[in-house]
Enzyme design. Structure first.
Site, PDB file in Angstrom:
ATOM      1  N   SER A 148      31.791  74.834  58.988  1.00 16.69           N
ATOM      2  CA  SER A 148      31.211  73.938  59.988  1.00 16.69           C
ATOM      3  C   SER A 148      32.244  73.371  60.959  1.00 16.69           C
ATOM      4  O   SER A 148      32.465  72.162  61.029  1.00 16.69           O
ATOM      5  CB  SER A 148      30.446  72.819  59.296  1.00 16.69           C
ATOM      6  OG  SER A 148      29.464  73.377  58.458  1.00 16.69           O
ATOM      7  N   ARG A 163      38.636  75.285  67.594  1.00 16.82           N
ATOM      8  CA  ARG A 163      39.454  74.092  67.360  1.00 16.82           C
ATOM      9  C   ARG A 163      39.014  73.464  66.048  1.00 16.82           C
ATOM     10  O   ARG A 163      37.920  73.695  65.564  1.00 16.82           O
ATOM     11  CB  ARG A 163      39.295  73.084  68.505  1.00 16.82           C
ATOM     12  CG  ARG A 163      37.877  72.618  68.680  1.00 16.82           C
ATOM     13  CD  ARG A 163      37.672  71.665  69.841  1.00 16.82           C
ATOM     14  NE  ARG A 163      36.254  71.372  69.944  1.00 16.82           N
ATOM     15  CZ  ARG A 163      35.349  72.159  70.536  1.00 16.82           C
ATOM     16  NH1 ARG A 163      35.738  73.289  71.115  1.00 16.82           N
ATOM     17  NH2 ARG A 163      34.081  71.836  70.558  1.00 16.82           N
ATOM     18  N   ASP A 201      24.459  76.525  59.806  1.00 19.94           N
ATOM     19  CA  ASP A 201      23.506  75.833  58.925  1.00 19.94           C
ATOM     20  C   ASP A 201      22.049  75.975  59.381  1.00 19.94           C
ATOM     21  O   ASP A 201      21.136  76.029  58.557  1.00 19.94           O
ATOM     22  CB  ASP A 201      23.877  74.354  58.748  1.00 19.94           C
ATOM     23  CG  ASP A 201      23.900  73.588  60.052  1.00 19.94           C
ATOM     24  OD1 ASP A 201      23.874  74.223  61.134  1.00 19.94           O
ATOM     25  OD2 ASP A 201      23.943  72.347  60.001  1.00 19.94           O
TER      26      ASP A 201
END
Ligand code: ADP
Length: 493
Positions: A148, A163, A201
């Site tokens: 995530s 990033r 997700d």
């Protein structure tokens, strides 16, 4: 002006009528199609390289890992092939030092070691057999990797880290393929595990619902209404015309083209950032202006759990600080006040603090059908430091809560209906159109689904067919969803 009149005026600002709904859906479909054609559009419409969804008959054992923030979770899922599954899992905190390690290897070898420990504990026979005689690749576990952080996904099991966020900071990993980094460390430990898929997700929610939903109808949309909001859905591959631009920029990805389908991660939180059709009250304007990302995620800022409490806070504060003589929380006569004392607002009330009201507050008030709104009264005292609010105050709060919550649900219906109509799903067959949802807002806000359904009935292109749309909770799809994506990635669906 009487308080009721003023409250009704403010509540009316949140009205989102049938005409607004239909304009919203039209614009949603326009932005949805634009996002399939080119890159850099408001709706990102990201191809996930997941090219099929399960129907509940799939079988097998799959692994799923999840690196989302402070914890790393490993689980194995056994699919029983009858919409049910069993799951075993372990969870470990990621040491701070590894979050800021010099080398990517330091973090990823730690992750691989957790997978090794999990296999030793829960799948020792499989683990030992591979260590001793080396299993064929057919006997390897396929693993879905939920990661995530912002990645540029360029294949079903390939994505470059853009990033770090959430306190992670390992420079060396930026620009690298995170699945590759994990696979190298898994191989170094000689584990019978293949990183088969990089998982988002929302796609996990879609897959989990599709497996667990009744019958063999495959799910069309997976949607999250929690802290944020987002949706993934099944699109026809030939409509995703930007695939060729992506291939030209990133190289041809390998994925299964035979299904003619592509699951799209819409990133619909940024639907209509330009505010062509989204409603925009003074409270929405101020919330956005004082947020960390003005002008961005404009749909999400009107819909999701992170923001509804803050919209309400701003509306309540404006009514409280109103110059009018009759205003909110200013009752002195206390004619209808049980305690017969003057209403006061504490100096340190959450009413004065940005993000001071949690969206669960709205659920409590919306659900309150007690005499004189006793529960709302208690909650105002407890959570907002408003002592002795009058019943009229409580009615005012409830009116605003209802207006804000209902608008959020009707806007949610815009995105869902946009996908249902945009994909022509109702026309393709007589089967139900299935939608899987997850997130505290849709799970706990009273009537959220009913408001969505009411909106569906008002939308041209759905109307009476609202009955054919099935909405079901896909609770905690993360482990199951990731496992199912690994399954599809391994071409076993
Ligand atoms: P996440 O989306 O972060 O995985 P959740 O689905 O639990 O987690 O969503 C959390 C969000 O839901 C928070 O913004 C919170 O304010 C909101 N929330 C929590 N409980 C409720 C509730 N009972 N009713 C409405 N919203 C809630």
């Amino acid at each position: 002006m009487a308080l009721t009149e003023e409250v009704n005026r403010v509540a009316a600002l949140f009205e989102y009528g049938p005409e607004d709904l239909n304009k919203g859906v039209k614009e949603y479909i326009r932005q949805m199609n634009e996002g399939l054609e080119k890159q850099g559009t408001m709706l990102s419409q990201i191809p996930t390289y997941v090219t099929n969804v399960p129907n509940g008959t799939e079988k097998g054992t799959y692994l799923a890992v999840d690196l989302g923030g402070t914890n790393f979770r490993v689980c194995s899922i056994v699919l029983h092939g009858n919409h049910t599954f069993s799951l075993q899992q372990s969870k470990v905190a990621v040491p701070r030092t590894l979050m800021e390690a010099k080398k990517a290897t330091d973090l990823f070898s730690f992750l691989a070691k957790q997978i090794e420990a999990f296999l030793k504990e829960h799948h020792s026979e499989h683990f030992e057999a591979h260590q001793q005689k080396g299993l064929g690749s057919k006997e390897f576990f396929d693993l879905g990797f939920t990661f995530s952080f912002p990645v540029n996904q360029i294949g079903i099991n390939k994505g470059k880290l853009m990033r770090w966020t959430k306190g992670f900071d390992i420079d060396e990993a930026i620009g690298q393929d995170v699945c590759g980094l994990l696979q190298v460390e898994i191989d170094a430990l000689n584990l019978p595990v293949r990183v088969a898929a990089l998982v988002n997700d929302t796609v996990g929610t879609l897959m989990a619902r599709s497996y667990t939903s009744p019958g063999t109808t495959k799910t069309l949309i997976g949607a999250i209404f929690g802290t944020g909001t987002n949706g993934a859905y099944v699109e026809k591959l030939d409509k995703v015309t930007k695939m060729k631009d992506i291939a030209a920029a990133e190289g041809e990805a390998s994925y299964d083209r035979s299904t003619g389908l592509m699951v799209i991660n819409s990133e619909w939180g940024s639907f209509d950032n330009a505010l062509n059709v989204l409603p925009n009250t003074p409270y929405d304007v101020d919330l956005d202006k004082e947020s960390v990302n003005p002008g961005i995620q404009m749909f999400e800022k009107r819909v999701s759990g992170m923001f509804l409490g803050e919209i309400l806070r701003r509306a309540l504060l404006a009514l409280y600080q109103n110059d009018e003589e009759v205003a909110l929380f200013k009752d002195t006569s206390s004619a209808d006040n049980d305690t017969s004392s003057t209403t006061t607002v504490a100096n340190d009330s959450a009413l004065y603090k940005q993000w001071g009201i949690d969206t669960s507050f709205l659920s409590i008030v919306e659900e309150d059908h007690s005499d004189h709104l006793r529960i709302t009264k208690q909650t105002l005292e407890l959570q907002l430091g408003v002592s002795a609010p009058s019943t009229e105050d409580c009615v005012a709060v409830k009116t605003l809560v209802h207006a804000i919550g209902k608008r959020a649900a009707r806007l949610s219906a815009v995105a869902l209906a946009g996908v249902v109509i945009g994909t022509d799903k109702l026309k393709e067959s007589d089967e139900p159109v299935d939608i899987g949802v997850d997130g505290s807002l849709v799970e706990y806000y009273p009537g959220f689904e009913d408001y969505i359904r009411e909106a569906f009935r008002e939308i041209e292109g759905i109307g009476a067919d609202e009955k054919r749309i099935r909405i079901g909770l896909a609770k905690d799809g993360s482990g199951l969803g990731a496992a199912l994506i690994a399954l599809v990635a391994a071409n076993k669906a």
